[in-house]
Design a protein around this motif. Structure first.
Motif, PDB file in Angstrom:
ATOM      1  N   GLU A 222       5.648  -2.177   2.728  1.00 49.76           N
ATOM      2  CA  GLU A 222       6.848  -1.840   1.959  1.00 49.76           C
ATOM      3  C   GLU A 222       8.123  -2.236   2.712  1.00 49.76           C
ATOM      4  OE1 GLU A 222       7.017  -0.500  -1.148  1.00 49.76           O
ATOM      5  OE2 GLU A 222       4.836  -0.647  -1.241  1.00 49.76           O
ATOM      6  N   GLU A 223       7.998  -2.463   4.002  1.00 51.24           N
ATOM      7  CA  GLU A 223       9.155  -2.769   4.843  1.00 51.24           C
ATOM      8  C   GLU A 223       9.512  -4.251   4.762  1.00 51.24           C
ATOM      9  OE1 GLU A 223      10.877  -0.260   6.409  1.00 51.24           O
ATOM     10  OE2 GLU A 223       9.451   0.935   5.243  1.00 51.24           O
ATOM     11  N   SER A 224      10.678  -4.563   5.274  1.00 55.42           N
ATOM     12  CA  SER A 224      11.186  -5.937   5.291  1.00 55.42           C
ATOM     13  C   SER A 224      10.291  -6.840   6.138  1.00 55.42           C
ATOM     14  CB  SER A 224      12.610  -5.911   5.863  1.00 55.42           C
ATOM     15  OG  SER A 224      12.901  -7.059   6.589  1.00 55.42           O
ATOM     16  N   ASP A 225      10.074  -8.047   5.661  1.00 53.15           N
ATOM     17  CA  ASP A 225       9.243  -9.026   6.376  1.00 53.15           C
ATOM     18  C   ASP A 225       9.750  -9.272   7.784  1.00 53.15           C
ATOM     19  OD1 ASP A 225       7.949  -9.372   3.941  1.00 53.15           O
ATOM     20  OD2 ASP A 225       9.179 -11.096   3.406  1.00 53.15           O
ATOM     21  N   ARG A 226      11.036  -9.483   7.894  1.00 54.78           N
ATOM     22  CA  ARG A 226      11.621  -9.802   9.200  1.00 54.78           C
ATOM     23  C   ARG A 226      11.497  -8.628  10.168  1.00 54.78           C
ATOM     24  NH1 ARG A 226      13.825 -14.789   9.020  1.00 54.78           N
ATOM     25  NH2 ARG A 226      14.347 -15.557   6.955  1.00 54.78           N
ATOM     26  N   GLU A 227      11.634  -7.417   9.653  1.00 51.76           N
ATOM     27  CA  GLU A 227      11.460  -6.248  10.525  1.00 51.76           C
ATOM     28  C   GLU A 227      10.012  -6.130  10.989  1.00 51.76           C
ATOM     29  OE1 GLU A 227      14.778  -2.972   9.398  1.00 51.76           O
ATOM     30  OE2 GLU A 227      13.052  -3.084   8.062  1.00 51.76           O
ATOM     31  N   ILE A 228       9.082  -6.259  10.056  1.00 58.28           N
ATOM     32  CA  ILE A 228       7.663  -6.174  10.420  1.00 58.28           C
ATOM     33  C   ILE A 228       7.336  -7.208  11.490  1.00 58.28           C
ATOM     34  CG2 ILE A 228       5.283  -6.462   9.621  1.00 58.28           C
ATOM     35  CD1 ILE A 228       6.272  -5.515   6.828  1.00 58.28           C
ATOM     36  N   TYR A 229       7.773  -8.433  11.268  1.00 56.88           N
ATOM     37  CA  TYR A 229       7.496  -9.507  12.224  1.00 56.88           C
ATOM     38  C   TYR A 229       8.104  -9.174  13.589  1.00 56.88           C
ATOM     39  CZ  TYR A 229       7.195 -14.061  14.385  1.00 56.88           C
ATOM     40  OH  TYR A 229       6.925 -15.081  15.264  1.00 56.88           O
ATOM     41  N   ALA A 230       9.350  -8.705  13.599  1.00 53.05           N
ATOM     42  CA  ALA A 230      10.022  -8.360  14.856  1.00 53.05           C
ATOM     43  C   ALA A 230       9.277  -7.247  15.586  1.00 53.05           C
ATOM     44  CB  ALA A 230      11.471  -7.968  14.589  1.00 53.05           C
ATOM     45  N   TRP A 231       8.733  -6.284  14.856  1.00 47.78           N
ATOM     46  CA  TRP A 231       7.969  -5.208  15.480  1.00 47.78           C
ATOM     47  C   TRP A 231       6.668  -5.744  16.072  1.00 47.78           C
ATOM     48  CZ3 TRP A 231       8.351  -1.832  10.488  1.00 47.78           C
ATOM     49  CH2 TRP A 231       9.672  -1.383  10.321  1.00 47.78           C
ATOM     50  N   ILE A 232       6.008  -6.617  15.333  1.00 49.26           N
ATOM     51  CA  ILE A 232       4.721  -7.154  15.788  1.00 49.26           C
ATOM     52  C   ILE A 232       4.895  -7.956  17.070  1.00 49.26           C
ATOM     53  CG2 ILE A 232       2.863  -8.796  15.252  1.00 49.26           C
ATOM     54  CD1 ILE A 232       3.241  -7.955  12.272  1.00 49.26           C
ATOM     55  N   VAL A 233       5.915  -8.814  17.108  1.00 49.01           N
ATOM     56  CA  VAL A 233       6.080  -9.699  18.269  1.00 49.01           C
ATOM     57  C   VAL A 233       6.928  -9.085  19.372  1.00 49.01           C
ATOM     58  CG1 VAL A 233       5.709 -11.763  16.862  1.00 49.01           C
ATOM     59  CG2 VAL A 233       8.057 -10.971  17.313  1.00 49.01           C
ATOM     60  N   GLY A 234       7.431  -7.869  19.155  1.00 45.87           N
ATOM     61  CA  GLY A 234       8.184  -7.180  20.185  1.00 45.87           C
ATOM     62  C   GLY A 234       9.647  -7.572  20.302  1.00 45.87           C
ATOM     63  N   GLN A 235      10.200  -8.211  19.272  1.00 50.04           N
ATOM     64  CA  GLN A 235      11.619  -8.557  19.289  1.00 50.04           C
ATOM     65  C   GLN A 235      12.501  -7.338  19.076  1.00 50.04           C
ATOM     66  OE1 GLN A 235      11.867 -11.495  16.191  1.00 50.04           O
ATOM     67  NE2 GLN A 235      11.475 -13.187  17.595  1.00 50.04           N
ATOM     68  N   GLU A 236      11.959  -6.333  18.390  1.00 53.50           N
ATOM     69  CA  GLU A 236      12.671  -5.083  18.138  1.00 53.50           C
ATOM     70  C   GLU A 236      11.693  -3.934  18.359  1.00 53.50           C
ATOM     71  OE1 GLU A 236      14.567  -4.828  14.316  1.00 53.50           O
ATOM     72  OE2 GLU A 236      15.316  -6.874  14.447  1.00 53.50           O
ATOM     73  N   PRO A 237      12.207  -2.786  18.774  1.00 52.09           N
ATOM     74  CA  PRO A 237      11.312  -1.634  18.928  1.00 52.09           C
ATOM     75  C   PRO A 237      10.778  -1.173  17.571  1.00 52.09           C
ATOM     76  CG  PRO A 237      13.594  -1.003  19.368  1.00 52.09           C
ATOM     77  CD  PRO A 237      13.587  -2.479  19.139  1.00 52.09           C
ATOM     78  N   THR A 238       9.536  -0.805  17.558  1.00 46.51           N
ATOM     79  CA  THR A 238       8.902  -0.332  16.331  1.00 46.51           C
ATOM     80  C   THR A 238       9.279   1.131  16.115  1.00 46.51           C
ATOM     81  OG1 THR A 238       7.048  -1.809  16.742  1.00 46.51           O
ATOM     82  CG2 THR A 238       6.690  -0.046  15.144  1.00 46.51           C
ATOM     83  N   PRO A 239       9.768   1.470  14.918  1.00 47.58           N
ATOM     84  CA  PRO A 239      10.042   2.888  14.639  1.00 47.58           C
ATOM     85  C   PRO A 239       8.762   3.710  14.817  1.00 47.58           C
ATOM     86  CG  PRO A 239      10.932   1.491  12.904  1.00 47.58           C
ATOM     87  CD  PRO A 239      10.096   0.617  13.785  1.00 47.58           C
ATOM     88  N   GLU A 240       8.920   4.910  15.286  1.00 46.92           N
ATOM     89  CA  GLU A 240       7.781   5.777  15.566  1.00 46.92           C
ATOM     90  C   GLU A 240       6.844   5.898  14.366  1.00 46.92           C
ATOM     91  OE1 GLU A 240       7.050  10.379  16.866  1.00 46.92           O
ATOM     92  OE2 GLU A 240       8.851   9.376  17.620  1.00 46.92           O
ATOM     93  N   THR A 241       7.400   5.935  13.176  1.00 48.58           N
ATOM     94  CA  THR A 241       6.602   6.052  11.949  1.00 48.58           C
ATOM     95  C   THR A 241       5.571   4.930  11.826  1.00 48.58           C
ATOM     96  OG1 THR A 241       8.507   7.005  10.845  1.00 48.58           O
ATOM     97  CG2 THR A 241       6.775   6.159   9.419  1.00 48.58           C
ATOM     98  N   PHE A 242       5.917   3.740  12.330  1.00 56.69           N
ATOM     99  CA  PHE A 242       5.037   2.584  12.187  1.00 56.69           C
ATOM    100  C   PHE A 242       4.290   2.235  13.465  1.00 56.69           C
ATOM    101  CE2 PHE A 242       8.256   2.057   8.843  1.00 56.69           C
ATOM    102  CZ  PHE A 242       7.403   2.080   7.754  1.00 56.69           C
ATOM    103  N   GLU A 243       4.481   3.017  14.512  1.00 58.27           N
ATOM    104  CA  GLU A 243       3.749   2.795  15.763  1.00 58.27           C
ATOM    105  C   GLU A 243       2.404   3.502  15.633  1.00 58.27           C
ATOM    106  OE1 GLU A 243       3.052   0.692  18.425  1.00 58.27           O
ATOM    107  OE2 GLU A 243       5.243   0.739  18.440  1.00 58.27           O
ATOM    108  N   THR A 244       1.475   2.825  14.956  1.00 57.35           N
ATOM    109  CA  THR A 244       0.192   3.408  14.557  1.00 57.35           C
ATOM    110  C   THR A 244      -0.975   2.583  15.086  1.00 57.35           C
ATOM    111  OG1 THR A 244       0.101   2.086  12.540  1.00 57.35           O
ATOM    112  CG2 THR A 244       1.240   4.227  12.400  1.00 57.35           C
ATOM    113  N   ASP A 245      -2.169   3.073  14.842  1.00 62.82           N
ATOM    114  CA  ASP A 245      -3.356   2.306  15.204  1.00 62.82           C
ATOM    115  C   ASP A 245      -3.417   0.994  14.429  1.00 62.82           C
ATOM    116  OD1 ASP A 245      -3.893   3.718  12.817  1.00 62.82           O
ATOM    117  OD2 ASP A 245      -6.040   3.841  13.237  1.00 62.82           O
ATOM    118  N   VAL A 246      -2.899   0.986  13.212  1.00 61.67           N
ATOM    119  CA  VAL A 246      -2.891  -0.249  12.416  1.00 61.67           C
ATOM    120  C   VAL A 246      -1.946  -1.274  13.058  1.00 61.67           C
ATOM    121  CG1 VAL A 246      -2.310  -1.252  10.163  1.00 61.67           C
ATOM    122  CG2 VAL A 246      -3.576   0.897  10.286  1.00 61.67           C
ATOM    123  N   MET A 247      -0.776  -0.839  13.499  1.00 55.85           N
ATOM    124  CA  MET A 247       0.142  -1.759  14.172  1.00 55.85           C
ATOM    125  C   MET A 247      -0.500  -2.299  15.446  1.00 55.85           C
ATOM    126  SD  MET A 247       2.965  -3.433  14.195  1.00 55.85           S
ATOM    127  CE  MET A 247       4.145  -2.698  13.066  1.00 55.85           C
TER     128      MET A 247
END
Length: 97
Positions: free
Chosen positions: A52-77
């Motif tokens: 449901e989140e923005s593509d660019r945000e998801i990508y940035a979280w995955i590659v470590g360009q931006e910190p992942t919000p706690e809500t999405f720092e999960t086993d799936v991530m």
């Protein structure tokens, strides 16, 4: 109305492959193909919320360009991040070696 696991997975796979941001497609699509069938219903919930989140945000979280919000720092991530490195390591380099 409840959706069966296979239908839910098909919908998630489509959404993962058709993000509109190619870099995200190339991580999330193959992840959904490989790991989706093995995710629990709760993990599918998590993946749906993530998508449901923005593509660019998801990508940035995955590659470590931006910190992942706690809500999405999960086993799936964590699985997605690990998959990114596994998929990259398995990709042919094209150097003919």
């Amino acid at each position: 109305m409840s959706i069966d696991h296979d239908s839910r997975l098909r919908r998630l796979r489509f959404r993962a492959w058709h993000r509109g941001f190619r870099e995200a497609d190339l991580i999330l699509g193959p992840f959904a193909d490989v790991h989706g069938p093995h995710l629990s219903p709760e993990q599918l919930d998590t993946l749906e919320r993530l998508l449901e989140e923005s593509d660019r945000e998801i990508y940035a979280w995955i590659v470590g360009q931006e910190p992942t919000p706690e809500t999405f720092e999960t086993d799936v991530m964590a699985l997605i991040r690990a998959f990114r490195f596994e998929a990259h390591a398995a990709r042919p380099t094209g150097d003919g070696a």
